[in-house]
Structures are given as structure tokens and as C-alpha cells.
Design an enzyme around this catalytic site. Structure first.
Site, mmCIF file in Angstrom:
data_model
loop_
_atom_site.group_PDB
_atom_site.id
_atom_site.type_symbol
_atom_site.label_atom_id
_atom_site.label_comp_id
_atom_site.label_asym_id
_atom_site.label_seq_id
_atom_site.Cartn_x
_atom_site.Cartn_y
_atom_site.Cartn_z
ATOM 1 N N LYS A 13 5.043 -4.890 12.484
ATOM 2 C CA LYS A 13 4.105 -3.784 12.231
ATOM 3 C C LYS A 13 4.854 -2.462 12.061
ATOM 4 C CE LYS A 13 0.434 -6.185 14.735
ATOM 5 N NZ LYS A 13 1.246 -7.323 15.236
ATOM 6 N N ARG A 14 5.867 -2.488 11.225
ATOM 7 C CA ARG A 14 6.663 -1.297 10.957
ATOM 8 C C ARG A 14 6.007 -0.446 9.870
ATOM 9 N NH1 ARG A 14 8.711 -3.072 15.219
ATOM 10 N NH2 ARG A 14 10.965 -3.328 15.520
#
Length: 277
Positions: free
Chosen positions: A96-97
């Protein structure tokens, strides 16, 4: 791995199962704590037990980063083990960058240049320049957060645009198609929002969707399949706790195998019903 290759693997295994390697050192069987690398030892046995039923694995980075450098070593060993022994399996970094372009470049280098994941989950909130760096690696995928399975999804994801009437998650789906294609862009859609899958399919009919929330979170596999399958399956349905923690004892791998087989058999029936195998 391109879309057709992924679909062929789904047909071969009669499964669209993704196993989430959310390995919590506080939950793994006690006898593994005596090994030199308990997390990797657990993962290795889970992988060997479930690989025949799985088309993807998804380590959640938080479980490894929480252990500091030791956890990152366990993750690297897990990635290398899958790549060496099960190269046909799609490997997702659930990270979830998403940050300014320069930082996203380095995140992309970490997951695609150093660790050889096939895909990484990315948050879209910062827009195009935070996502595009992940798309510069041929054969790699961005899995963009669209509609998540948690309760907090209602805080922002359903806010409506006053001019278009589109909800925020619909705007994400529509706008992001300008950044990539069905060959390098997937979307996260939570199984607990299965009733929205038909609306989502109207916007992204040909993209693959990564669907968490089946199993321990209460999502219905049948509802997901009936609303979300497309002509190439188009689904990777993730189960984590329901498989990897099917037992907390010495028989954990065998119980995980049984749980994965049970999900695969249900998926096989759904694929047959849809005429995809």
C-alpha cells in the site's frame, strides 16, 4: 506475467485463490519458535502445502516490517523460495505504497528491482505521479486501492462528486485507466462490498480485481464470483487467516492444505458454472 498467462494458470489449477502470507510470529505454532527463522519456516511449510491450489501469494509487509531487519530477511527468503520453487505463482507485495514521484521510484525499485515481486498494492490518493513510477517495469503490475473491505471505507471512498455524482472510488477507477491498462493495472475491491462489483465491472470490465475479505472477514465467495467474474476470470480472491491459521498446532500445514483445497473446490465449481474451464 501478463493477463493471459495469469488466466492460463487459473484454468490449469482451476482456482483463483490468493493466499495471504500475513505471518504473525505471535500466532505461529510454538514449535517453530525453536528454528533459526520461525517466520520463514512457517511460510515455507504453508507454501509447500498450498501451492497446488493457489495462483498467487500475498505477503503483507506490515507483518514483516514489525520485526525489523529480521522480518525483512524472512520476507526476502520467502520471495526467493517462491520464485525458485513455484515460478508460475503470481507474487504480490501488499505494501500500500504511494508518495511523490521520486519516492515512488524508490518504492518501485525496492519491490520490482530488488525483491522481484510481480505486483504491489498502491494507494491512489496522491494521484498520477505517485502511481506511474510503478508502471515503468515491464511485466509488473500495480494493484490500486479502489474499494476496501474495512469499516473506514465509508469515511472517504463513498463521498460523491457534486458535479458528476461519482463516488470517490468510482473516480479512482475512471481516472486511473488513463495511467495504465488491463495488462499492468489491477484494483483492490473488498469482498464485503461484493454488491458493488457489478457497478465496478461496468467501469473496469476487463481488469483483474484483487478481492480480500473472504473467510475470516465474512465475505461471500459466491457473491464475489457471480458479480465479479469476467471472460478471463478477472479475479484473485485472497484468504489469509482462514487458511494459514487453520491450525495452531504441529499439523498446521496439513490443515492449511485442507482449507486451501476446500476453497479451490468451490472456485472450480464457480469457474465451471461460468464456462471458464
Amino acid at each position: 506475467m501478463n493477463q493471459q498467462q495469469l488466466f492460463e494458470e487459473i484454468q490449469k489449477k482451476r482456482s483463483f485463490l490468493c493466499v495471504g502470507l500475513d505471518t504473525d510470529i505471535q500466532k505461529i505454532p510454538p514449535h517453530l519458535l525453536e528454528t533459526s527463522d520461525p517466520v520463514f519456516s512457517f511460510n515455507k511449510e504453508i507454501i509447500d502445502a498450498t501451492a497446488e491450489f493457489s495462483v498467487a501469494y500475498k505477503p503483507n509487509l506490515a507483518f514483516y516490517e514489525s520485526l525489523g531487519s529480521k522480518g525483512l530477511v524472512s520476507l526476502e527468503k520467502t520471495v526467493a523460495y517462491i520464485k525458485e520453487n513455484y515460478p508460475e505463482i503470481f507474487l504480490i507485495a501488499d505494501a500500500k505504497r504511494g508518495d511523490i514521484g521520486n519516492t515512488s521510484n524508490l518504492y518501485a525499485r525496492a519491490f520490482f528491482g530488488e525483491q522481484d515481486f510481480d505486483a504491489v498494492t498502491v494507494a491512489p490518493y496522491m494521484g498520477e505521479d505517485s502511481v506511474k513510477p510503478f508502471m515503468t517495469y515491464p511485466g509488473k503490475w500495480v494493484i490500486l486501492l479502489a474499494l476496501t473491505s474495512n469499516k473506514g471505507a465509508f469515511d472517504f471512498q463513498f463521498i460523491e462528486d457534486r458535479e458528476t455524482g461519482d463516488k470517490l472510488f468510482e473516480t479512482v477507477l475512471k481516472k486511473s485507466q488513463q495511467w495504465g491498462s488491463e495488462e499492468n493495472l489491477m484494483y483492490v475491491v473488498g469482498a464485503t462490498k461484493a454488491e458493488k462489483l457489478k457497478e465496478i465491472r461496468a467501469i473496469v470490465p476487463n481488469h483483474f480485481l484483487l478481492v480480500p475479505g473472504v473467510g475470516a472477514q465474512g465475505g461471500s465467495l459466491q457473491e464475489v464470483a457471480h458479480n465479479g467474474l469476467n471472460s478471463k476470470c478477472g479475479l484473485l480472491v485472497n484468504s489469509s487467516r482462514g487458511i494459514i491459521y487453520a491450525s495452531g498446532e504441529v499439523d498446521f500445514a496439513e490443515k492449511a492444505k485442507e482449507a486451501a483445497r476446500e476453497v479451490q473446490q468451490e472456485m472450480e465449481a464457480l469457474l465451471q458454472e461460468a464456462g471458464l474451464i
